[in-house]
Design an enzyme around this catalytic site. Structure first.
Site, PDB file in Angstrom:
ATOM      1  NE  ARG A  71       2.613  -4.668  11.098  1.00  0.00           N
ATOM      2  CZ  ARG A  71       3.521  -4.519  10.137  1.00  0.00           C
ATOM      3  NH1 ARG A  71       4.689  -5.132  10.224  1.00  0.00           N
ATOM      4  NH2 ARG A  71       3.281  -3.770   9.110  1.00  0.00           N
ATOM      5  NE  ARG A 130       7.791  -2.744   5.811  1.00  0.00           N
ATOM      6  CZ  ARG A 130       6.483  -2.562   5.933  1.00  0.00           C
ATOM      7  NH1 ARG A 130       5.772  -2.047   4.955  1.00  0.00           N
ATOM      8  NH2 ARG A 130       5.877  -2.921   7.055  1.00  0.00           N
ATOM      9  NE  ARG A 187       6.856  -0.413   9.795  1.00  0.00           N
ATOM     10  CZ  ARG A 187       5.675  -0.321   9.203  1.00  0.00           C
ATOM     11  NH1 ARG A 187       5.556   0.309   8.048  1.00  0.00           N
ATOM     12  NH2 ARG A 187       4.602  -0.855   9.740  1.00  0.00           N
ATOM     13  CE  LYS A 208      -2.177  -1.041   3.833  1.00  0.00           C
ATOM     14  NZ  LYS A 208      -1.535  -2.318   4.151  1.00  0.00           N
TER      15      LYS A 208
HETATM   16  P1  AMP Z   1       1.409   0.691   8.837  1.00  0.00           P
HETATM   17  O1  AMP Z   1       2.587   1.579   8.626  1.00  0.00           O
HETATM   18  O2  AMP Z   1       0.193   1.100   8.041  1.00  0.00           O
HETATM   19  O3  AMP Z   1       1.730  -0.787   8.669  1.00  0.00           O
HETATM   20  O4  AMP Z   1       0.974   0.875  10.374  1.00  0.00           O
HETATM   21  C1  AMP Z   1       1.863   0.562  11.423  1.00  0.00           C
HETATM   22  C2  AMP Z   1       1.087   0.433  12.724  1.00  0.00           C
HETATM   23  O5  AMP Z   1       0.441   1.691  13.019  1.00  0.00           O
HETATM   24  C3  AMP Z   1      -0.053  -0.586  12.712  1.00  0.00           C
HETATM   25  O6  AMP Z   1       0.406  -1.905  12.975  1.00  0.00           O
HETATM   26  C4  AMP Z   1      -0.945  -0.047  13.823  1.00  0.00           C
HETATM   27  O7  AMP Z   1      -0.391  -0.338  15.101  1.00  0.00           O
HETATM   28  C5  AMP Z   1      -0.819   1.475  13.617  1.00  0.00           C
HETATM   29  N1  AMP Z   1      -1.868   1.984  12.700  1.00  0.00           N
HETATM   30  C6  AMP Z   1      -1.686   2.532  11.463  1.00  0.00           C
HETATM   31  N2  AMP Z   1      -2.859   2.880  10.928  1.00  0.00           N
HETATM   32  C7  AMP Z   1      -3.813   2.553  11.844  1.00  0.00           C
HETATM   33  C8  AMP Z   1      -5.223   2.652  11.865  1.00  0.00           C
HETATM   34  N3  AMP Z   1      -5.932   3.133  10.824  1.00  0.00           N
HETATM   35  N4  AMP Z   1      -5.866   2.225  12.988  1.00  0.00           N
HETATM   36  C9  AMP Z   1      -5.188   1.729  14.035  1.00  0.00           C
HETATM   37  N5  AMP Z   1      -3.861   1.587  14.071  1.00  0.00           N
HETATM   38  C10 AMP Z   1      -3.164   1.999  12.986  1.00  0.00           C
END
Ligand code: AMP
Length: 216
Positions: free
Chosen positions: A172, A128, A161, A14
């Site tokens: 996740r 990654r 990360r 994404k």
């Molecule tokens: P991402 O970079 O999109 O993989 O997000 C990393 C982490 O941020 C996720 O595993 C969640 O802990 C938190 N996070 C990101 N977006 C959301 C969301 N819309 N709702 C809740 N937690 C989020």
């Protein structure tokens, strides 16, 4: 204001797709994950609340996201376009987004789901590497930086990360299946869902998503 939602498992691409399609679509790439990581780094109240959830690979409470996304839409010009990467992440957030959009004269035009098989997702997350300074994403094999361990864009040292460690990856993916995957049916019901095969290389997947968004 038009909002395009990108759906897909962690590692589906994404962020990589959003970074590539935002400029040609004259849109802004909004990653709630990146906004939360910045908040954690800055030690804001939202960041302090989010930190432990993120470290466990769990979703941050919806109220934190409602404030963040509400502020974003409130500050945006009326003709803005956003590509939302990582929001909404459950049906409550999708309902929240509709309410916020209505309040700010915006609408979700499409939700594009990037479909990737589990073995590809695991390989992408495990390999990654990210730039802690500018947020650029790389992969040790499939999207390698010109110089190993160094960001092509800004020269900072790349890192893994914290939530790309094997245990957290497993959590996740479980959270995704349980809470986020139902959004595919949610957007299908309202006729806004499009699906794209995300197993190819970054450029071809981004081009496919862009075609879908431009086609409406
Ligand atoms: P991402 O970079 O999109 O993989 O997000 C990393 C982490 O941020 C996720 O595993 C969640 O802990 C938190 N996070 C990101 N977006 C959301 C969301 N819309 N709702 C809740 N937690 C989020």
């Amino acid at each position: 204001m038009d909002l395009t939602v990108l759906l897909g498992a962690p590692g589906a691409g994404k962020g990589t797709v959003a970074a590539r399609i935002a400029a040609p679509l004259n849109a802004k790439h909004v990653s709630t994950g990146a906004m939360l990581r910045d908040a954690v780094k800055a030690g804001t109240p939202a960041g302090l609340c989010a930190k432990a959830y993120m470290e466990r690979g769990e979703l941050v409470p919806d109220a934190v996201l409602a404030d963040m996304v509400g502020d974003l839409l409130a500050a945006a010009p009326r003709d803005a376009r956003f590509v939302l990467d990582g929001f909404p992440r459950n049906t409550n957030q999708a309902a929240m987004l509709d309410t916020l959009a209505a309040r700010h004269n915006a609408r979700v035009d499409l939700a594009v789901c990037i479909d990737v098989p589990l073995d590809v997702v695991l390989d992408r997350l495990g390999g990654r590497r990210v730039c802690p300074a500018c947020g650029a994403n790389f992969h040790v094999r499939t999207l390698a930086p010109r110089q190993a361990g160094v960001c092509d864009s800004c020269g900072a040292s790349l890192v893994t990360r914290a939530d790309d460690q094997p245990d957290t990856i497993r959590n996740r993916l479980a959270v995704y299946e349980e809470q986020t995957a139902p959004l595919v049916a949610w957007y299908d019901r309202v006729g806004k869902l499009r699906r794209v095969d995300g197993s190819g290389d970054a450029d071809s997947v981004a081009a496919a998503v862009r075609r879908v968004v431009e086609g409406g």
